[in-house]
Scaffold this motif. Structure first.
Motif, PDB file in Angstrom:
ATOM      1  N   ILE A  25       0.872  -1.249   0.078  1.00 39.05           N
ATOM      2  CA  ILE A  25      -0.024  -0.063   0.020  1.00 39.05           C
ATOM      3  C   ILE A  25       0.938   1.298   0.034  1.00 39.05           C
ATOM      4  O   ILE A  25       2.100   1.207   0.123  1.00 39.05           O
ATOM      5  CB  ILE A  25      -0.727  -0.056   1.200  1.00 39.05           C
ATOM      6  CG1 ILE A  25      -0.144  -0.133   2.649  1.00 39.05           C
ATOM      7  CG2 ILE A  25      -2.143  -1.162   1.072  1.00 39.05           C
ATOM      8  CD1 ILE A  25      -1.050   0.076   3.828  1.00 39.05           C
ATOM      9  N   LEU A  26       0.183   2.513  -0.143  1.00 36.49           N
ATOM     10  CA  LEU A  26       0.970   3.587  -0.183  1.00 36.49           C
ATOM     11  C   LEU A  26       1.332   4.120   1.015  1.00 36.49           C
ATOM     12  O   LEU A  26       2.448   4.843   1.112  1.00 36.49           O
ATOM     13  CB  LEU A  26       0.057   4.635  -0.908  1.00 36.49           C
ATOM     14  CG  LEU A  26      -0.405   4.304  -2.489  1.00 36.49           C
ATOM     15  CD1 LEU A  26      -1.215   5.350  -2.842  1.00 36.49           C
ATOM     16  CD2 LEU A  26       0.903   4.425  -3.247  1.00 36.49           C
ATOM     17  N   LEU A  27       0.768   3.881   2.099  1.00 35.16           N
ATOM     18  CA  LEU A  27       1.508   4.508   3.484  1.00 35.16           C
ATOM     19  C   LEU A  27       2.239   3.369   4.323  1.00 35.16           C
ATOM     20  O   LEU A  27       1.973   2.080   4.235  1.00 35.16           O
ATOM     21  CB  LEU A  27       0.130   4.844   4.145  1.00 35.16           C
ATOM     22  CG  LEU A  27       0.429   5.418   5.722  1.00 35.16           C
ATOM     23  CD1 LEU A  27       1.018   6.611   5.551  1.00 35.16           C
ATOM     24  CD2 LEU A  27      -1.110   5.554   6.493  1.00 35.16           C
ATOM     25  N   ILE A 241     -12.159  15.429  -5.111  1.00 40.45           N
ATOM     26  CA  ILE A 241     -11.788  15.729  -3.879  1.00 40.45           C
ATOM     27  C   ILE A 241     -10.598  15.362  -3.645  1.00 40.45           C
ATOM     28  O   ILE A 241      -9.729  16.337  -3.022  1.00 40.45           O
ATOM     29  CB  ILE A 241     -13.085  15.244  -2.656  1.00 40.45           C
ATOM     30  CG1 ILE A 241     -14.254  15.617  -3.101  1.00 40.45           C
ATOM     31  CG2 ILE A 241     -12.391  15.815  -1.412  1.00 40.45           C
ATOM     32  CD1 ILE A 241     -14.698  17.088  -3.399  1.00 40.45           C
ATOM     33  N   PHE A 242     -10.113  14.184  -3.763  1.00 39.83           N
ATOM     34  CA  PHE A 242      -8.854  13.762  -3.559  1.00 39.83           C
ATOM     35  C   PHE A 242      -7.810  14.436  -4.249  1.00 39.83           C
ATOM     36  O   PHE A 242      -6.659  14.558  -4.009  1.00 39.83           O
ATOM     37  CB  PHE A 242      -8.695  12.379  -3.779  1.00 39.83           C
ATOM     38  CG  PHE A 242      -9.324  11.470  -2.488  1.00 39.83           C
ATOM     39  CD1 PHE A 242     -10.363  12.049  -1.777  1.00 39.83           C
ATOM     40  CD2 PHE A 242      -9.068  10.178  -2.364  1.00 39.83           C
ATOM     41  CE1 PHE A 242     -10.808  11.318  -0.744  1.00 39.83           C
ATOM     42  CE2 PHE A 242      -9.679   9.556  -1.348  1.00 39.83           C
ATOM     43  CZ  PHE A 242     -10.478  10.148  -0.504  1.00 39.83           C
ATOM     44  N   PHE A 324      -5.617  12.671   8.710  1.00 40.45           N
ATOM     45  CA  PHE A 324      -6.595  12.721   7.706  1.00 40.45           C
ATOM     46  C   PHE A 324      -6.091  12.239   6.481  1.00 40.45           C
ATOM     47  O   PHE A 324      -6.627  11.306   5.550  1.00 40.45           O
ATOM     48  CB  PHE A 324      -7.519  13.756   7.659  1.00 40.45           C
ATOM     49  CG  PHE A 324      -8.519  13.733   6.859  1.00 40.45           C
ATOM     50  CD1 PHE A 324      -9.788  12.680   6.904  1.00 40.45           C
ATOM     51  CD2 PHE A 324      -8.474  14.485   5.554  1.00 40.45           C
ATOM     52  CE1 PHE A 324     -10.586  12.629   6.044  1.00 40.45           C
ATOM     53  CE2 PHE A 324      -9.620  14.189   4.468  1.00 40.45           C
ATOM     54  CZ  PHE A 324     -10.762  13.366   4.869  1.00 40.45           C
ATOM     55  N   GLN A 325      -4.868  13.031   5.985  1.00 38.67           N
ATOM     56  CA  GLN A 325      -4.218  12.723   4.954  1.00 38.67           C
ATOM     57  C   GLN A 325      -3.635  11.434   4.797  1.00 38.67           C
ATOM     58  O   GLN A 325      -3.782  10.815   3.404  1.00 38.67           O
ATOM     59  CB  GLN A 325      -3.104  14.044   4.521  1.00 38.67           C
ATOM     60  CG  GLN A 325      -2.850  14.214   3.067  1.00 38.67           C
ATOM     61  CD  GLN A 325      -2.327  15.692   2.991  1.00 38.67           C
ATOM     62  OE1 GLN A 325      -1.199  15.841   3.946  1.00 38.67           O
ATOM     63  NE2 GLN A 325      -2.539  16.308   2.222  1.00 38.67           N
ATOM     64  N   LYS A 326      -3.322  10.802   5.923  1.00 39.01           N
ATOM     65  CA  LYS A 326      -2.685   9.336   5.735  1.00 39.01           C
ATOM     66  C   LYS A 326      -3.673   8.579   5.569  1.00 39.01           C
ATOM     67  O   LYS A 326      -3.730   7.569   4.659  1.00 39.01           O
ATOM     68  CB  LYS A 326      -2.048   9.098   7.341  1.00 39.01           C
ATOM     69  CG  LYS A 326      -0.627   9.922   7.551  1.00 39.01           C
ATOM     70  CD  LYS A 326      -0.206   9.290   8.768  1.00 39.01           C
ATOM     71  CE  LYS A 326       1.013  10.051   9.176  1.00 39.01           C
ATOM     72  NZ  LYS A 326       1.650   9.610  10.469  1.00 39.01           N
ATOM     73  N   SER A 327      -4.926   9.032   6.152  1.00 42.45           N
ATOM     74  CA  SER A 327      -6.182   7.942   5.966  1.00 42.45           C
ATOM     75  C   SER A 327      -6.465   8.042   4.388  1.00 42.45           C
ATOM     76  O   SER A 327      -6.900   6.764   3.818  1.00 42.45           O
ATOM     77  CB  SER A 327      -7.082   8.066   6.682  1.00 42.45           C
ATOM     78  OG  SER A 327      -7.909   9.342   6.393  1.00 42.45           O
ATOM     79  N   MET A 328      -6.289   9.027   3.872  1.00 32.30           N
ATOM     80  CA  MET A 328      -6.999   9.298   2.605  1.00 32.30           C
ATOM     81  C   MET A 328      -5.946   8.656   1.593  1.00 32.30           C
ATOM     82  O   MET A 328      -6.268   7.960   0.359  1.00 32.30           O
ATOM     83  CB  MET A 328      -6.947  10.830   1.916  1.00 32.30           C
ATOM     84  CG  MET A 328      -8.024  11.445   2.875  1.00 32.30           C
ATOM     85  SD  MET A 328      -9.714  10.628   2.455  1.00 32.30           S
ATOM     86  CE  MET A 328     -10.178   9.675   4.130  1.00 32.30           C
ATOM     87  N   PHE A 329      -4.721   8.422   1.695  1.00 35.66           N
ATOM     88  CA  PHE A 329      -3.867   7.487   1.203  1.00 35.66           C
ATOM     89  C   PHE A 329      -4.134   6.051   1.192  1.00 35.66           C
ATOM     90  O   PHE A 329      -3.890   5.271   0.364  1.00 35.66           O
ATOM     91  CB  PHE A 329      -2.413   7.958   1.276  1.00 35.66           C
ATOM     92  CG  PHE A 329      -1.638   9.196   0.618  1.00 35.66           C
ATOM     93  CD1 PHE A 329      -1.381   8.809  -0.699  1.00 35.66           C
ATOM     94  CD2 PHE A 329      -1.650  10.170   1.364  1.00 35.66           C
ATOM     95  CE1 PHE A 329      -0.742  10.221  -1.398  1.00 35.66           C
ATOM     96  CE2 PHE A 329      -0.987  11.383   0.464  1.00 35.66           C
ATOM     97  CZ  PHE A 329      -0.830  11.181  -0.692  1.00 35.66           C
ATOM     98  N   ALA A 334      -6.789   1.517  -1.671  1.00 33.71           N
ATOM     99  CA  ALA A 334      -7.640   0.635  -1.693  1.00 33.71           C
ATOM    100  C   ALA A 334      -8.575   0.618  -3.001  1.00 33.71           C
ATOM    101  O   ALA A 334      -8.708  -0.227  -3.708  1.00 33.71           O
ATOM    102  CB  ALA A 334      -8.916   0.713  -0.569  1.00 33.71           C
ATOM    103  N   ALA A 335      -8.683   1.793  -3.489  1.00 31.35           N
ATOM    104  CA  ALA A 335      -9.255   2.064  -4.881  1.00 31.35           C
ATOM    105  C   ALA A 335      -8.398   1.900  -5.974  1.00 31.35           C
ATOM    106  O   ALA A 335      -8.912   0.907  -6.966  1.00 31.35           O
ATOM    107  CB  ALA A 335      -9.588   3.738  -4.997  1.00 31.35           C
TER     108      ALA A 335
END
Length: 376
Positions: A25-27, A241-242, A324-329, A334-335
């Motif tokens: 994953i990215l994070l 949004i992202f 929040f930015q971490k969570s969006m990554f 997932a997408a």
């Protein structure tokens, strides 16, 4: 064992390409990142529940109301709630509308395409005429300015579409938190896998919208339009949004001569994956509203993590934004994984090459993002 192409990627973000090719994953994986991501998504899930309910209420109950002064009360107006509203002791629903209008402006996806069809125009006209049946002044204005009210119906469609999208996302994040509390989520990868599974499970969930006027139901987004959760609201949401977002006043010049803002919407890079968290709390920064909302619902373990940092709660909103930015990554991971053209464990070289091309296309968009910052 996961197969991968023997030749390394030459992309500047090759490390992330290889991560995703091998099921990563990215994070970065760490216990602190796990606490932050699950904790902030718990808070975000609570806020999205409120946002979703309000957007759907506006779409259903404030349809073609020109001056919806009480739209943020969800039909439960009282003097006490009005006082809370004036004192800002409330959810900042304005941020939900900001996201909705960003999606409307950037467009893309099946929802946007359907709103340009003759079928939608006919449905909208039927609803408009029914709503204005006993209002000759508005009927006259509608005939004089025939594009005004249909545009309002377009906007109502986005209210409903985003509300339905956030309904699924809220449930997804709250379920994630419950699983974490039960000890079922032990890594950041588990978090991404949970989100990916939920996205796939809801991918074909229909997006429909109808209003009731005078005891009769009028379809605006009928089932026959075959709009779905993932491709027609989820992907456009990520894009608007992202990635694209909107430039925040005060952080960039709107002077056309300075040319700080691209002249093409597709070149916008102001979304959640790019924005600097530092201005949060400043004037004209819309995500401040979201961070303010989420701070009320932080789980104790995440709140404690913030309190143990150097500044404690002095920069709490900035910390929330960074988390929040971490969570969006993670959501983006997932997408990306869910939309991969072929399974990552495919033994077909052509499949692996197609996956490589697909991932490098995503990485092109991450070049100026905060992907390095969240992994420091």
């Amino acid at each position: 064992m996961v197969n991968t192409i023997e030749k390394p990627s030459g992309h500047p973000l090759a490390d992330y390409v290889h991560r995703l090719e091998t099921g990563g994953i990215l994070l970065d994986e760490s216990s602190e990142n796990l606490i932050e991501v699950v904790g902030i998504l718990k808070s975000y899930g609570v806020v999205l529940d409120a946002y979703s309910n309000n957007l759907i209420y506006i779409a259903n109950q404030q349809f073609l109301v020109l001056f919806p002064f009480l739209k943020y009360f969800n039909g439960e107006f009282s003097l006490g709630k009005l006082w809370q509203h004036w004192n800002h002791d409330r959810i900042n629903y304005e941020y939900a509308e900001y996201c909705m209008k960003s999606m409307l402006w950037h467009g893309s996806g099946g929802l946007d395409a359907y709103l340009d069809t003759d079928d939608f125009k006919q449905n909208a006209e039927k609803a408009i005429l029914a709503k204005l049946k006993f209002n000759p002044i508005m009927l006259a204005l509608h005939r004089l300015f025939p594009g005004f009210l249909p545009e309002m119906v377009r906007q109502m469609s986005y209210y409903s579409g985003l509300g339905q999208f956030w309904r699924v996302m809220s449930d997804m994040f709250l379920d994630l938190s419950d699983r974490y509390d039960r000890g079922e989520i032990k890594t950041v990868l588990n978090t991404v896998e949970h989100i990916q599974a939920a996205l796939v499970a809801n991918a074909a969930k229909p997006i429909t919208y109808a209003v009731e006027i005078g005891g009769q139901t009028y379809d605006i987004l009928p089932a026959s339009a075959e709009l779905t959760f993932l491709m027609d609201t989820g992907v456009p949401y990520v894009e608007a949004i992202f990635f694209r977002g909107t430039p925040f006043p005060g952080t960039i010049s709107y002077n056309a001569q300075v040319q700080q803002i691209p002249d093409q919407q597709g070149a916008f890079c102001y979304g959640a994956l790019y924005a600097d968290p530092l201005p949060i709390g400043g004037s004209g920064i819309p995500p401040t509203l979201l961070m303010q909302d989420m701070r009320h619902y932080l789980p104790d373990y995440l709140h404690q993590l913030y309190q143990n940092t150097l500044r404690g709660e002095d920069d709490l909103r900035v910390k929330i934004c960074e988390t929040f930015q971490k969570s969006m990554f993670c959501v983006t991971s997932a997408a990306i994984r869910g939309l991969m053209p072929h399974p990552i464990d495919s033994g077909d070289p052509e499949h692996l090459a197609a996956n490589r091309k697909y991932l490098e296309g995503w990485m092109d968009r991450f070049l100026t993002s905060r992907i390095y910052n969240v992994n420091q």
